[in-house]
Design an enzyme around this catalytic site. Structure first.
Site, mmCIF file in Angstrom:
data_model
loop_
_atom_site.group_PDB
_atom_site.id
_atom_site.type_symbol
_atom_site.label_atom_id
_atom_site.label_comp_id
_atom_site.label_asym_id
_atom_site.label_seq_id
_atom_site.Cartn_x
_atom_site.Cartn_y
_atom_site.Cartn_z
ATOM 1 N N ALA A 1 12.543 8.206 5.984
ATOM 2 C CA ALA A 1 13.864 8.751 5.604
ATOM 3 C C ALA A 1 14.349 9.836 6.558
ATOM 4 C CB ALA A 1 13.802 9.292 4.180
ATOM 5 N N THR B 1 12.031 11.128 14.806
ATOM 6 C CA THR B 1 10.919 11.542 13.947
ATOM 7 C C THR B 1 10.189 10.333 13.350
ATOM 8 O OG1 THR B 1 12.065 13.593 13.416
ATOM 9 C CG2 THR B 1 10.303 12.934 11.912
ATOM 10 N N THR C 1 0.826 -1.210 0.000
ATOM 11 C CA THR C 1 0.000 0.000 0.000
ATOM 12 C C THR C 1 0.865 1.268 0.000
ATOM 13 O OG1 THR C 1 -0.041 -0.043 2.433
ATOM 14 C CG2 THR C 1 -1.890 -1.082 1.299
ATOM 15 N N LYS D 1 8.581 4.280 2.962
ATOM 16 C CA LYS D 1 9.924 4.834 2.674
ATOM 17 C C LYS D 1 10.319 5.915 3.669
ATOM 18 C CE LYS D 1 10.056 3.807 -2.288
ATOM 19 N NZ LYS D 1 8.669 3.334 -2.523
ATOM 20 N N ILE E 1 15.369 11.186 10.898
ATOM 21 C CA ILE E 1 16.097 10.748 12.087
ATOM 22 C C ILE E 1 15.202 9.825 12.933
ATOM 23 C CG2 ILE E 1 17.566 12.795 12.183
ATOM 24 C CD1 ILE E 1 15.716 13.758 14.543
HETATM 25 O O1 6AU Z 1 4.698 -1.396 -11.113
HETATM 26 P P1 6AU Z 1 4.550 0.092 -10.890
HETATM 27 O O2 6AU Z 1 5.604 0.878 -11.612
HETATM 28 O O3 6AU Z 1 3.171 0.579 -11.179
HETATM 29 O O4 6AU Z 1 4.705 0.327 -9.315
HETATM 30 C C1 6AU Z 1 5.878 0.038 -8.604
HETATM 31 C C2 6AU Z 1 5.665 0.235 -7.127
HETATM 32 C C3 6AU Z 1 5.292 1.651 -6.714
HETATM 33 C C4 6AU Z 1 6.599 2.260 -6.236
HETATM 34 O O5 6AU Z 1 6.382 3.210 -5.201
HETATM 35 C C5 6AU Z 1 7.357 1.051 -5.706
HETATM 36 O O6 6AU Z 1 6.865 -0.075 -6.429
HETATM 37 N N1 6AU Z 1 8.840 1.101 -5.848
HETATM 38 C C6 6AU Z 1 9.705 0.872 -4.744
HETATM 39 C C7 6AU Z 1 9.293 0.310 -3.464
HETATM 40 C C8 6AU Z 1 8.412 -0.825 -3.403
HETATM 41 O O7 6AU Z 1 9.801 0.660 -2.424
HETATM 42 C C9 6AU Z 1 11.077 1.070 -4.876
HETATM 43 C C10 6AU Z 1 11.636 1.293 -6.153
HETATM 44 O O8 6AU Z 1 12.848 1.335 -6.320
HETATM 45 N N2 6AU Z 1 10.779 1.396 -7.214
HETATM 46 C C11 6AU Z 1 9.419 1.308 -7.101
HETATM 47 O O9 6AU Z 1 8.720 1.386 -8.122
HETATM 48 O O10 6AU Z 1 4.355 1.547 -5.658
#
Ligand code: 6AU
Length: 267
Positions: free
Chosen positions: A96, A101, A62, A94, A98
């Site tokens: 990012a 926080t 999500t 994700k 300290i």
């Molecule tokens: O297949 P997509 O391109 O529609 O969606 C890819 C999903 C998105 C991004 O926020 C996530 O994967 N994502 C992430 C994650 C999972 O952390 C890291 C990354 O390097 N690339 C990426 O696309 O929800």
């Protein structure tokens, strides 16, 4: 033997993290290494798609902060669906910042992520304090963390020494860090003292990328050639014209991911 050629069940037996263990077990049981990113913005759509996808996925991913009509009923419903279909929930937050926080961001605020999400992720950029902060909240709840070791997008700065240092950070926190978001299995090069899970986004069968820097590889490239464990697919699945097609696409990606895994373990 290398974790690369072991079954998920064999790996589950030696994994000390309850969350990783549960995940590895349910993957073999349901025959799926597919995680779907349901990046849609309406509560009702997320719930409907999650119920359709349930049988095909091991992890539901999500982005809770893109939901326009968010309320706690949404996450209560997702938790029920997770039990019904046996999948884990991964809030792709994700983090990012300290340690102090991120602790608040993980535990409280509007979303109370730690109360419903089995897995979340963090950038290692602030240093190890980010793991310590998240751990204080997550560990007592049996939650687990993934570190972003590499990204799928063009021009990503997460590479080289940064990626290697990320892995060292994970090795010092194996009680809470169960693996990585990454493009390659970097750690398992002869050093098998710790089993990490590699969850890999940037997976697509039809296109090579989007107009905003996303880059796609196939399930075979990800699982066999790069040795990763779980494929994360977003638009490739939910971007279908109707529910029947969402189901078809989920099965297509599930099968592609699973066949690649069987090939890798030599079965
Ligand atoms: O297949 P997509 O391109 O529609 O969606 C890819 C999903 C998105 C991004 O926020 C996530 O994967 N994502 C992430 C994650 C999972 O952390 C890291 C990354 O390097 N690339 C990426 O696309 O929800």
């Amino acid at each position: 033997p290398s974790f690369l050629t072991q079954t998920y069940t064999e790996r589950a037996k030696v994994n000390n993290n309850a969350c990783a263990k549960k995940l590895l077990e349910l993957m073999d049981k349901k025959k799926t290494n597919l995680s779907v990113a349901i990046d849609v913005t309406k509560k009702a759509d997320i719930i409907r798609i999650a119920d359709i996808l349930g049988p095909y996925i091991c992890v539901l991913k999500t982005h809770i902060d893109i939901v326009e009509d968010f309320d706690m009923e949404l996450v209560e419903t997702l938790k029920k669906l997770a039990e019904k279909h046996e999948f884990l929930i991964f809030e792709d937050r994700k983090f990012a910042d300290i340690g102090n926080t991120v602790k608040h961001q993980y535990e409280g605020g509007v979303y109370k992520i730690a109360s419903w999400s089995d897995i979340t992720n963090a950038h290692p950029i602030p240093g190890e304090g980010i793991i310590k902060g998240l751990k204080e909240v997550g560990l007592p709840l049996n939650r687990a963390l993934l570190l972003l070791a590499e990204m799928s997008s063009k021009g990503s700065l997460a590479k080289g020494q940064y990626t290697l240092d990320t892995i060292e950070m994970a090795k010092r926190n194996t009680d809470f860090v169960i693996g990585f978001i990454g493009q390659n299995r970097i750690y398992d090069n002869g050093d098998d003292s710790q089993d990490f899970l590699y969850l890999t986004p940037g997976v697509g069968l039809e296109t090579k990328g989007d107009s905003l820097g996303q880059q796609y590889r196939t399930p075979h490239q990800v699982i066999v050639e790069s040795g990763c464990d779980i494929i994360i697919v977003g638009r490739g699945v939910y971007g279908a014209k109707d529910d029947a097609e969402i189901k078809e696409r989920a099965e297509k990606y599930r099968k592609a991911g699973w066949d690649a895994y069987l090939e890798r373990i030599g079965q």
